[in-house]
Design a protein around this motif. Structure first.
Motif, PDB file in Angstrom:
ATOM      1  N   PRO A  25      25.495  41.617  26.223  1.00  9.91           N
ATOM      2  CA  PRO A  25      24.299  42.469  26.041  1.00  9.91           C
ATOM      3  C   PRO A  25      23.818  43.086  27.340  1.00  9.91           C
ATOM      4  CG  PRO A  25      24.087  40.426  24.816  1.00  9.91           C
ATOM      5  CD  PRO A  25      25.299  40.280  25.659  1.00  9.91           C
ATOM      6  N   ALA A  26      24.081  42.423  28.459  1.00  8.58           N
ATOM      7  CA  ALA A  26      23.628  42.952  29.747  1.00  8.58           C
ATOM      8  C   ALA A  26      24.523  44.071  30.270  1.00  8.58           C
ATOM      9  CB  ALA A  26      23.551  41.825  30.771  1.00  8.58           C
ATOM     10  N   GLY A  27      25.592  44.394  29.558  1.00  7.42           N
ATOM     11  CA  GLY A  27      26.476  45.469  29.997  1.00  7.42           C
ATOM     12  C   GLY A  27      27.716  44.990  30.718  1.00  7.42           C
ATOM     13  N   GLY A  28      27.834  43.687  30.965  1.00  6.11           N
ATOM     14  CA  GLY A  28      29.022  43.163  31.615  1.00  6.11           C
ATOM     15  C   GLY A  28      30.119  42.858  30.612  1.00  6.11           C
ATOM     16  N   ILE A  29      31.163  42.190  31.077  1.00  8.69           N
ATOM     17  CA  ILE A  29      32.278  41.831  30.217  1.00  8.69           C
ATOM     18  C   ILE A  29      32.578  40.353  30.423  1.00  8.69           C
ATOM     19  CG2 ILE A  29      34.744  42.153  29.763  1.00  8.69           C
ATOM     20  CD1 ILE A  29      34.456  45.020  30.591  1.00  8.69           C
ATOM     21  N   SER A  30      32.733  39.636  29.327  1.00  8.44           N
ATOM     22  CA  SER A  30      33.092  38.222  29.413  1.00  8.44           C
ATOM     23  C   SER A  30      34.503  38.025  28.892  1.00  8.44           C
ATOM     24  CB  SER A  30      32.116  37.365  28.602  1.00  8.44           C
ATOM     25  OG  SER A  30      32.261  37.638  27.221  1.00  8.44           O
ATOM     26  N   VAL A  31      35.214  37.131  29.526  1.00  4.31           N
ATOM     27  CA  VAL A  31      36.589  36.826  29.135  1.00  4.31           C
ATOM     28  C   VAL A  31      36.691  35.327  28.890  1.00  4.31           C
ATOM     29  CG1 VAL A  31      39.016  36.896  29.803  1.00  4.31           C
ATOM     30  CG2 VAL A  31      37.488  38.737  30.515  1.00  4.31           C
ATOM     31  N   GLU A  32      37.078  34.969  27.681  1.00  6.84           N
ATOM     32  CA  GLU A  32      37.296  33.566  27.348  1.00  6.84           C
ATOM     33  C   GLU A  32      38.801  33.319  27.246  1.00  6.84           C
ATOM     34  OE1 GLU A  32      35.248  32.634  23.786  1.00  6.84           O
ATOM     35  OE2 GLU A  32      33.287  33.348  24.509  1.00  6.84           O
ATOM     36  N   VAL A  33      39.253  32.253  27.864  1.00  8.05           N
ATOM     37  CA  VAL A  33      40.684  31.929  27.906  1.00  8.05           C
ATOM     38  C   VAL A  33      40.910  30.600  27.207  1.00  8.05           C
ATOM     39  CG1 VAL A  33      42.693  31.528  29.373  1.00  8.05           C
ATOM     40  CG2 VAL A  33      40.942  33.163  30.083  1.00  8.05           C
ATOM     41  N   GLU A  34      41.807  30.605  26.229  1.00  3.82           N
ATOM     42  CA  GLU A  34      42.192  29.394  25.527  1.00  3.82           C
ATOM     43  C   GLU A  34      43.685  29.147  25.747  1.00  3.82           C
ATOM     44  OE1 GLU A  34      41.253  29.824  21.434  1.00  3.82           O
ATOM     45  OE2 GLU A  34      39.172  30.461  21.788  1.00  3.82           O
ATOM     46  N   GLY A  35      44.053  27.901  25.956  1.00  4.27           N
ATOM     47  CA  GLY A  35      45.462  27.564  26.170  1.00  4.27           C
ATOM     48  C   GLY A  35      45.799  27.522  27.642  1.00  4.27           C
ATOM     49  N   LYS A  36      46.986  27.994  27.985  1.00  3.18           N
ATOM     50  CA  LYS A  36      47.440  27.942  29.370  1.00  3.18           C
ATOM     51  C   LYS A  36      46.591  28.872  30.233  1.00  3.18           C
ATOM     52  CE  LYS A  36      52.267  26.790  28.376  1.00  3.18           C
ATOM     53  NZ  LYS A  36      53.681  27.179  28.551  1.00  3.18           N
ATOM     54  N   PRO A  37      46.235  28.435  31.460  1.00  2.00           N
ATOM     55  CA  PRO A  37      45.403  29.278  32.324  1.00  2.00           C
ATOM     56  C   PRO A  37      46.166  30.499  32.822  1.00  2.00           C
ATOM     57  CG  PRO A  37      46.136  27.330  33.513  1.00  2.00           C
ATOM     58  CD  PRO A  37      46.564  27.135  32.094  1.00  2.00           C
ATOM     59  N   LEU A  38      45.428  31.493  33.239  1.00  3.28           N
ATOM     60  CA  LEU A  38      46.019  32.712  33.773  1.00  3.28           C
ATOM     61  C   LEU A  38      46.396  32.515  35.242  1.00  3.28           C
ATOM     62  CD1 LEU A  38      43.536  35.341  32.299  1.00  3.28           C
ATOM     63  CD2 LEU A  38      45.790  34.730  31.411  1.00  3.28           C
ATOM     64  N   THR A  39      47.374  33.282  35.690  1.00  2.74           N
ATOM     65  CA  THR A  39      47.760  33.252  37.099  1.00  2.74           C
ATOM     66  C   THR A  39      46.712  34.001  37.929  1.00  2.74           C
ATOM     67  OG1 THR A  39      49.040  35.283  36.925  1.00  2.74           O
ATOM     68  CG2 THR A  39      50.191  33.208  36.459  1.00  2.74           C
ATOM     69  N   PRO A  40      46.654  33.734  39.230  1.00  2.00           N
ATOM     70  CA  PRO A  40      45.716  34.488  40.073  1.00  2.00           C
ATOM     71  C   PRO A  40      45.929  35.990  39.995  1.00  2.00           C
ATOM     72  CG  PRO A  40      46.525  32.556  41.252  1.00  2.00           C
ATOM     73  CD  PRO A  40      47.306  32.639  39.978  1.00  2.00           C
ATOM     74  N   ALA A  41      47.197  36.413  39.911  1.00  2.00           N
ATOM     75  CA  ALA A  41      47.475  37.857  39.814  1.00  2.00           C
ATOM     76  C   ALA A  41      46.909  38.433  38.523  1.00  2.00           C
ATOM     77  CB  ALA A  41      48.980  38.106  39.886  1.00  2.00           C
ATOM     78  N   ALA A  42      47.052  37.694  37.415  1.00  2.00           N
ATOM     79  CA  ALA A  42      46.528  38.166  36.133  1.00  2.00           C
ATOM     80  C   ALA A  42      45.006  38.245  36.164  1.00  2.00           C
ATOM     81  CB  ALA A  42      46.996  37.245  35.007  1.00  2.00           C
ATOM     82  N   ARG A  43      44.347  37.255  36.779  1.00  2.00           N
ATOM     83  CA  ARG A  43      42.890  37.274  36.870  1.00  2.00           C
ATOM     84  C   ARG A  43      42.402  38.468  37.685  1.00  2.00           C
ATOM     85  NH1 ARG A  43      40.172  32.448  36.000  1.00  2.00           N
ATOM     86  NH2 ARG A  43      38.822  32.809  37.799  1.00  2.00           N
ATOM     87  N   ALA A  44      43.090  38.732  38.790  1.00  2.00           N
ATOM     88  CA  ALA A  44      42.671  39.849  39.653  1.00  2.00           C
ATOM     89  C   ALA A  44      42.871  41.189  38.956  1.00  2.00           C
ATOM     90  CB  ALA A  44      43.449  39.804  40.967  1.00  2.00           C
ATOM     91  N   LEU A  45      44.015  41.345  38.282  1.00  2.00           N
ATOM     92  CA  LEU A  45      44.287  42.612  37.609  1.00  2.00           C
ATOM     93  C   LEU A  45      43.381  42.812  36.399  1.00  2.00           C
ATOM     94  CD1 LEU A  45      48.175  42.593  37.861  1.00  2.00           C
ATOM     95  CD2 LEU A  45      46.603  44.122  39.047  1.00  2.00           C
ATOM     96  N   LEU A  46      43.023  41.730  35.722  1.00  2.00           N
ATOM     97  CA  LEU A  46      42.066  41.843  34.626  1.00  2.00           C
ATOM     98  C   LEU A  46      40.716  42.336  35.137  1.00  2.00           C
ATOM     99  CD1 LEU A  46      42.707  38.678  32.413  1.00  2.00           C
ATOM    100  CD2 LEU A  46      42.721  41.054  31.639  1.00  2.00           C
ATOM    101  N   ALA A  47      40.279  41.757  36.259  1.00  2.00           N
ATOM    102  CA  ALA A  47      39.000  42.191  36.833  1.00  2.00           C
ATOM    103  C   ALA A  47      39.030  43.667  37.195  1.00  2.00           C
ATOM    104  CB  ALA A  47      38.674  41.334  38.063  1.00  2.00           C
ATOM    105  N   ARG A  48      40.136  44.112  37.750  1.00  2.00           N
ATOM    106  CA  ARG A  48      40.245  45.519  38.157  1.00  2.00           C
ATOM    107  C   ARG A  48      40.274  46.457  36.959  1.00  2.00           C
ATOM    108  NH1 ARG A  48      45.881  47.641  40.217  1.00  2.00           N
ATOM    109  NH2 ARG A  48      46.118  47.570  37.944  1.00  2.00           N
ATOM    110  N   ASP A  49      41.135  46.161  35.979  1.00  2.00           N
ATOM    111  CA  ASP A  49      41.337  47.087  34.871  1.00  2.00           C
ATOM    112  C   ASP A  49      40.178  47.085  33.880  1.00  2.00           C
ATOM    113  OD1 ASP A  49      43.689  47.561  36.134  1.00  2.00           O
ATOM    114  OD2 ASP A  49      44.998  46.888  34.502  1.00  2.00           O
ATOM    115  N   LEU A  50      39.593  45.915  33.644  1.00  2.00           N
ATOM    116  CA  LEU A  50      38.460  45.878  32.729  1.00  2.00           C
ATOM    117  C   LEU A  50      37.236  46.546  33.342  1.00  2.00           C
ATOM    118  CD1 LEU A  50      38.784  42.314  31.172  1.00  2.00           C
ATOM    119  CD2 LEU A  50      39.264  44.506  30.086  1.00  2.00           C
ATOM    120  N   ALA A  51      37.074  46.395  34.663  1.00  5.46           N
ATOM    121  CA  ALA A  51      35.962  47.082  35.318  1.00  5.46           C
ATOM    122  C   ALA A  51      36.126  48.590  35.219  1.00  5.46           C
ATOM    123  CB  ALA A  51      35.870  46.648  36.776  1.00  5.46           C
ATOM    124  N   ALA A  52      37.388  49.057  35.267  1.00  6.12           N
ATOM    125  CA  ALA A  52      37.642  50.497  35.175  1.00  6.12           C
ATOM    126  C   ALA A  52      37.590  50.999  33.741  1.00  6.12           C
ATOM    127  CB  ALA A  52      39.016  50.822  35.771  1.00  6.12           C
TER     128      ALA A  52
END
Length: 376
Positions: A102-129
């Motif tokens: 509701p505040a305009g941000g984006i939340s990501v919930e992860v179930e199962g195996k964790p994401l790699t650092p590269a995946a987390r960084a690229l998610l932050a970049r692409d979802l922000a864009a």
């Protein structure tokens, strides 16, 4: 003027000499044995199945951005994975639920195996864009941005690497046969008799052609055995061989591999012939050839490094490495290959004429019979 007849006779003599030895038949049988072993051990050698990652979101734009980021992370890290946006038949390895807060941000919930650092960084970049001004909660951005797609390191494809190692192995065997041929004849003074009947260039070309025909026969049988087991057999072993030899199904690729191998064989083989002609005995031949064999060993380690995209880019311009680097990097364009290829061909030509000079120097040193008569 060079005589094709004398060159052919020397080539036929070399071919007959080596094809009647036990070591030749052992090498010939070794290829099918290795290919059969790979087929039988296929289930144990088979790479792991791609990880399945499910992406869920009520907004198609956010789901597409997350899927693209995860795909890019998989290519960057070299981990096989399958990205789906619909519920898969089986439980996925990782499930992402992307929501806009509701505040305009984006939340990501992860179930199962964790994401790699590269995946987390690229998610932050692409979802922000993808349409948000707020940073992703619970995602730590790296200090440096991920490299663009064109700058990402690319490892050698497994199929190309398998072909490169196959050709490298046969090149080592062919070099040994060439060295043995010239040193044996020099020690027994048979080279003097041969020099009385043929020109140095004819001797060198004949030996290269004869031993090269033996080497191509071995390579051809090895590849035929691999192709027969890959496309004629089933199961995990056949599937693994099809991955390793997938480029051989393309006639143009097969023709390119043959051309690369022949050019490499001529360059290295003529250098060894020259070394053998200058050597006084087997011991001196081994000592003189050690630097060349050291280069061949370095080529092996360069291929291993290129598997993980760690081989330096300048190796493409080093003539001893050029054909192998071109072989395992299919994405190189004509403009990138042309300069190094011309430099390699110049080096191969220089090696050929230097070897002929070394054989001629042997005749002058020994004071053998005069130049052979011209063809009638």
């Amino acid at each position: 003027m060079l005589s094709p007849n004398r060159t052919w006779l020397i080539a036929a003599r070399e071919f007959k000499t080596y094809t009647t030895t036990i070591s030749f038949w052992v090498a010939l049988a070794l290829g099918p044995i290795i290919m059969s072993s790979v087929a039988l051990l296929g289930p144990a050698l088979q790479p792991p199945a791609p990880a399945v990652i499910e992406v869920r979101s009520e907004e198609a734009g956010l789901a597409a951005a997350a899927a693209a980021a995860l795909s890019e992370a998989g290519e960057l890290t070299g981990r096989p994975q399958t990205i789906v946006q619909e519920p898969p038949a089986a439980e996925p390895d990782t499930r992402l639920v992307v929501r806009r807060t509701p505040a305009g941000g984006i939340s990501v919930e992860v179930e199962g195996k964790p994401l790699t650092p590269a995946a987390r960084a690229l998610l932050a970049r692409d979802l922000a864009a993808a349409g948000t001004e707020a940073p992703l909660p619970a995602v730590t951005l790296p200090d440096e941005a991920p490299p663009p797609p064109s700058a990402r390191p690319r490892g050698a494809p497994p199929g190309r690497l398998a072909v490169a190692f196959l050709l490298w192995t046969n090149l080592i065997g062919a070099m040994g046969m060439l060295m043995q041929s010239v040193t044996r004849e020099r020690a027994s003074r048979a080279l003097e008799t041969l020099l009385a009947a043929a020109r140095p260039m004819e001797i060198m070309l004949g030996k290269l052609a004869g031993v090269g025909a033996v080497s191509l026969l071995v390579v051809g049988l090895w590849l035929a055995a691999g192709g027969l087991l890959a496309w004629g057999g089933g199961g995990a072993g056949g599937a693994l061989l099809r991955v390793l030899f997938q480029d051989l199904a393309n006639p143009w690729s097969l023709l390119g591999f043959a051309g690369i191998y022949l050019a490499t064989y001529v360059a290295y083989g003529s250098a060894l012939l020259g070394i053998g002609a200058l050597a006084r005995d087997d011991v001196s031949a081994q000592n003189l050839s050690r630097p060349l064999y050291a280069v061949v060993i370095l080529v092996f380690f360069a291929l291993l490094a290129d598997l993980q995209a760690k081989a330096p880019a300048w190796l493409l311009w080093a003539p001893p490495f050029t054909p192998f680097i071109v072989l395992v990097r299919p994405w190189l364009g004509i403009g990138e290959i042309l300069g190094p290829a011309l430099l390699f061909l110049a080096a191969a030509g220089l090696s050929t004429f230097a070897a002929a000079w070394a054989i001629r120097a042997e005749r002058l040193t020994r004071g053998t019979a005069p130049r052979p008569p011209a063809e009638p």
